[in-house]
Design a protein around this motif. Structure first.
Motif, PDB file in Angstrom:
ATOM      1  N   LEU A  82       0.812  -1.221   0.000  1.00 15.11           N
ATOM      2  CA  LEU A  82       0.000   0.000   0.000  1.00 15.11           C
ATOM      3  C   LEU A  82       0.845   1.271   0.000  1.00 15.11           C
ATOM      4  CD1 LEU A  82      -2.839  -0.810   2.593  1.00 15.11           C
ATOM      5  CD2 LEU A  82      -3.001  -0.845   0.100  1.00 15.11           C
ATOM      6  N   VAL A  83       2.077   1.180   0.496  1.00 10.48           N
ATOM      7  CA  VAL A  83       2.892   2.380   0.719  1.00 10.48           C
ATOM      8  C   VAL A  83       3.145   3.186  -0.561  1.00 10.48           C
ATOM      9  CG1 VAL A  83       5.120   3.240   1.537  1.00 10.48           C
ATOM     10  CG2 VAL A  83       3.969   1.383   2.761  1.00 10.48           C
ATOM     11  N   PRO A  84       3.713   2.586  -1.634  1.00  9.19           N
ATOM     12  CA  PRO A  84       3.973   3.401  -2.837  1.00  9.19           C
ATOM     13  C   PRO A  84       2.700   3.901  -3.501  1.00  9.19           C
ATOM     14  CG  PRO A  84       4.434   1.073  -3.242  1.00  9.19           C
ATOM     15  CD  PRO A  84       4.226   1.205  -1.785  1.00  9.19           C
ATOM     16  N   ALA A  85       1.619   3.123  -3.433  1.00 11.05           N
ATOM     17  CA  ALA A  85       0.360   3.578  -4.037  1.00 11.05           C
ATOM     18  C   ALA A  85      -0.184   4.792  -3.304  1.00 11.05           C
ATOM     19  CB  ALA A  85      -0.658   2.442  -4.014  1.00 11.05           C
ATOM     20  N   LEU A  86      -0.029   4.829  -1.984  1.00 11.21           N
ATOM     21  CA  LEU A  86      -0.477   5.993  -1.209  1.00 11.21           C
ATOM     22  C   LEU A  86       0.315   7.239  -1.578  1.00 11.21           C
ATOM     23  CD1 LEU A  86      -0.989   4.394   2.327  1.00 11.21           C
ATOM     24  CD2 LEU A  86      -2.757   5.488   0.922  1.00 11.21           C
ATOM     25  N   ILE A  87       1.620   7.078  -1.765  1.00  8.08           N
ATOM     26  CA  ILE A  87       2.454   8.215  -2.155  1.00  8.08           C
ATOM     27  C   ILE A  87       2.008   8.768  -3.511  1.00  8.08           C
ATOM     28  CG2 ILE A  87       4.795   8.920  -2.793  1.00  8.08           C
ATOM     29  CD1 ILE A  87       5.826   6.796  -0.810  1.00  8.08           C
ATOM     30  N   ALA A  90      -7.564   2.491  -6.428  1.00  5.58           N
ATOM     31  CA  ALA A  90      -6.228   2.230  -6.953  1.00  5.58           C
ATOM     32  C   ALA A  90      -5.256   1.874  -5.838  1.00  5.58           C
ATOM     33  CB  ALA A  90      -5.721   3.444  -7.727  1.00  5.58           C
ATOM     34  N   VAL A  91      -5.396   2.529  -4.693  1.00  6.73           N
ATOM     35  CA  VAL A  91      -4.510   2.246  -3.562  1.00  6.73           C
ATOM     36  C   VAL A  91      -4.820   0.886  -2.958  1.00  6.73           C
ATOM     37  CG1 VAL A  91      -3.843   2.973  -1.243  1.00  6.73           C
ATOM     38  CG2 VAL A  91      -4.173   4.676  -3.026  1.00  6.73           C
ATOM     39  N   LEU A  92      -6.110   0.631  -2.702  1.00  5.92           N
ATOM     40  CA  LEU A  92      -6.510  -0.596  -2.018  1.00  5.92           C
ATOM     41  C   LEU A  92      -6.329  -1.842  -2.879  1.00  5.92           C
ATOM     42  CD1 LEU A  92      -9.764   0.716  -0.296  1.00  5.92           C
ATOM     43  CD2 LEU A  92      -7.486   0.462   0.700  1.00  5.92           C
ATOM     44  N   VAL A  93      -6.450  -1.674  -4.196  1.00  2.00           N
ATOM     45  CA  VAL A  93      -6.403  -2.824  -5.097  1.00  2.00           C
ATOM     46  C   VAL A  93      -4.989  -3.094  -5.616  1.00  2.00           C
ATOM     47  CG1 VAL A  93      -7.243  -3.698  -7.339  1.00  2.00           C
ATOM     48  CG2 VAL A  93      -8.811  -2.576  -5.762  1.00  2.00           C
ATOM     49  N   MET A  94      -4.103  -2.097  -5.564  1.00  2.00           N
ATOM     50  CA  MET A  94      -2.791  -2.212  -6.203  1.00  2.00           C
ATOM     51  C   MET A  94      -2.008  -3.457  -5.774  1.00  2.00           C
ATOM     52  SD  MET A  94      -1.063  -0.699  -8.516  1.00  2.00           S
ATOM     53  CE  MET A  94       0.586  -0.581  -9.175  1.00  2.00           C
ATOM     54  N   PRO A  95      -1.886  -3.761  -4.487  1.00  2.00           N
ATOM     55  CA  PRO A  95      -1.138  -4.984  -4.125  1.00  2.00           C
ATOM     56  C   PRO A  95      -1.760  -6.239  -4.729  1.00  2.00           C
ATOM     57  CG  PRO A  95      -1.435  -3.568  -2.208  1.00  2.00           C
ATOM     58  CD  PRO A  95      -2.307  -3.012  -3.288  1.00  2.00           C
ATOM     59  N   GLY A  96      -3.083  -6.329  -4.709  1.00  7.04           N
ATOM     60  CA  GLY A  96      -3.761  -7.475  -5.310  1.00  7.04           C
ATOM     61  C   GLY A  96      -3.608  -7.495  -6.817  1.00  7.04           C
TER      62      GLY A  96
END
Length: 240
Positions: free
Chosen positions: A15-20, A210-216
């Motif tokens: 989640l970290v890079p997507a939040l940035i 986009a943030v919540l789904v990115m790792p998945g």
């Protein structure tokens, strides 16, 4: 998403890079939203002498189209920028996914600066392509009926295709495939890739999606590349 649910540490790690990236893009879209009216006036000087009601409608539609094109460009480039920022994060997730499925292929012996240069080049290329499609969909968005029905569907499919290309790049680059080779492989499985990418694109449009789904999405793209596209745990590095 099922894979990251079973590996919660990897999920929160991703989640970290997507939040940035989200913070940067939200600021950019807010600025665009505040200036969309001014941009609409600049794009429609021909309407200056029209009746006030008609002129207002034309410029409201133009402002919405400008913001829509900006949002589409943001979604198309969000993944590329997030992958660029979070390369170590998503590389780790991709390796964990591969290990859970039998093992990851060895990482290509590429110098760090070369790898960064390739990533930057791929990001610029994708940005140019995304901008071209955004302008095209912006123009066709003015076509009555078609612009409000067919164009959004086509835009989602096109955006999904390139989105899937970015998401699968982590796993496919590990198999020695450069951008040209990756997209040649995607073209052979276009319907599968569009199906995966378009669904991800729609989820990315949901606020914070986009943030919540990115790792998945990275985990799913790794499984897609491993099981459906590459088909084997390692592909010999191609020329170029």
């Amino acid at each position: 998403m099922g894979w990251v649910r079973r590996h919660p540490r990897q999920y929160f790690f991703g989640l970290v890079p997507a939040l940035i990236t989200l913070v940067v893009y939200v600021v950019g879209l807010v600025v665009l939203g505040f200036h969309a009216g001014d941009l609409a006036g600049w794009l429609t000087p021909f309407a200056d002498d029209w009746a006030e009601g008609v002129r207002r409608v034309v410029r409201v539609v133009t402002a919405l189209a400008v913001f829509g094109a900006g949002a589409l460009l943001a979604v198309l480039t969000f993944t590329a920028i997030t992958l660029l920022i979070g390369d170590p994060f998503y590389e780790s997730i991709a390796v964990r996914v591969e290990e859970s499925q039998g093992g990851a292929p060895p990482e290509p012996d590429v110098p760090l600066l070369v790898s960064i240069g390739r990533a930057l080049k791929d990001t610029v290329v994708l940005g140019v392509v995304a901008l071209g499609f955004s302008v095209t969909f912006f123009v066709f968005g003015f076509v009555p009926v078609v612009g409000q029905t067919v164009v959004p569907v086509v835009a989602a499919c096109v955006a999904g295709y390139f989105l899937a290309g970015e998401l699968t790049s982590v796993a496919l680059e590990r198999r020695g495939l450069r951008r040209r080779d990756r997209f040649a492989l995607l073209k052979q499985n276009r319907l599968l890739v569009v199906g995966f990418g378009a669904m991800t694109f729609v989820l990315f449009l949901v606020p914070l999606g986009a943030v919540l789904v990115m790792p998945g999405a990275v985990a799913g793209a790794t499984l897609l590349a491993r099981e459906r596209l590459a088909g084997v745990p390692h592909i010999t590095v191609m020329k170029g």
